[in-house]
Write an enzyme that holds these catalytic residues in place. Structure first.
Site: not given
Length: 271
Positions: A49, A112, A114, A125, A131, A134, A163, A165
């Site tokens: 899918e 994942d 983040d 940030c 940046c 980090c 990812s 983002r």
């Protein structure tokens, strides 16, 4: 960095819709995508899918393709702003309305990571902003997870990707990983988790005096980056509030205060 900032300031995000058709026609790696997701078995692609997010957040589920050309044709025609890769099902997802026993069979084990997970300890940030100061948080997380998945669980086929983002994804593609049950996936995540508690809990990590071998390996990786990342790049102990946060996380604040007193005095001398 100055050149990067100039490019960022001059770029207009509104041109994305105009660039997408060019991207899909000329740059999107359809052959590699197809080669990866079929795993030498056409059925694994046919029954996979895909979901598309189109302009204005129109969401299309149960997209499926019979081969690379079919995939390329549909993607170029619909020009999705986002493509999500779903599970491999018992039959073709596009036929799910008429199938009598439609259910998932396998899917990659996906992690994942983040950057927002580090907002409490990064000073440069916040949110989706990233940046060079980090990004090492991602480097450390990647190295720890990559080692654990390879050495503790014996997985070999790991795909690490940005990812798009605010972080990175790890796709574990071994056949054994793709066929794991939900319970087994949860057990792996639980094994790798050391943070417990919500936003307002001061101490979220409770480690025993004798560390598990996996945590010892993680500690070795962290030790290589900790001082430069937290004291130099993040300058975390430069404020009294942050020093008090560290003290609050220690079961015996007096011990921690003595241990970090020199760091604290050095840092505040620059304020």
């Amino acid at each position: 960095m100055e050149i990067d900032n100039q490019l960022e300031d001059s770029f207009d995000p509104s041109v994305y819709p105009d660039l997408l058709p060019i991207y899909y026609k000329r740059l999107f790696p359809f052959s590699l995508y197809h080669k990866w997701l079929r795993y030498n078995d056409d059925k694994l692609l046919i029954n996979r899918e895909f979901s598309f997010t189109l302009k204005d957040d129109v969401y299309l589920r149960y997209q499926s393709f019979k081969d690379e050309e079919d995939m390329k044709k549909e993607v170029i025609q619909k020009c999705p702003h986002k493509i999500d890769i779903g599970a491999v099902y018992s039959c073709r997802p596009s036929d799910q309305r008429t199938a009598s026993n439609f259910h998932p069979l396998e899917k990659e084990l996906v992690f994942d990571i983040d950057m927002t997970d580090y907002d409490e300890v990064r000073t440069c940030c916040s949110g989706a902003d990233i940046c060079k100061k980090c990004w090492p948080f991602m480097t450390v997380a990647l190295k720890i997870l990559d080692r654990a998945l390879r050495e503790d669980f014996g997985f070999n086929h790991l795909l690490w990707v940005y990812s798009g983002r605010r972080g990175i994804h790890c796709w574990v593609c071994d056949k054994e990983a793709r066929e794991l049950s939900p319970a087994a996936r949860s057990a792996i995540v639980e094994y790798l988790s050391v943070i417990k508690g919500g936003e307002y809990k001061a101490k979220k990590v409770h480690l025993p005096e004798t560390l598990h071998p996996s945590l010892k390996q993680a500690d070795k990786i962290i030790s290589k980056y900790f001082e430069d990342l937290m004291l130099n790049k993040q300058d975390f102990l430069a404020t009294q509030d942050n020093c008090e946060k560290i003290i609050a996380m220690c079961l015996d604040p007096n011990i921690l205060y003595k241990k970090y007193l020199n760091y604290y005095l050095t840092c505040i001398s620059f304020i």
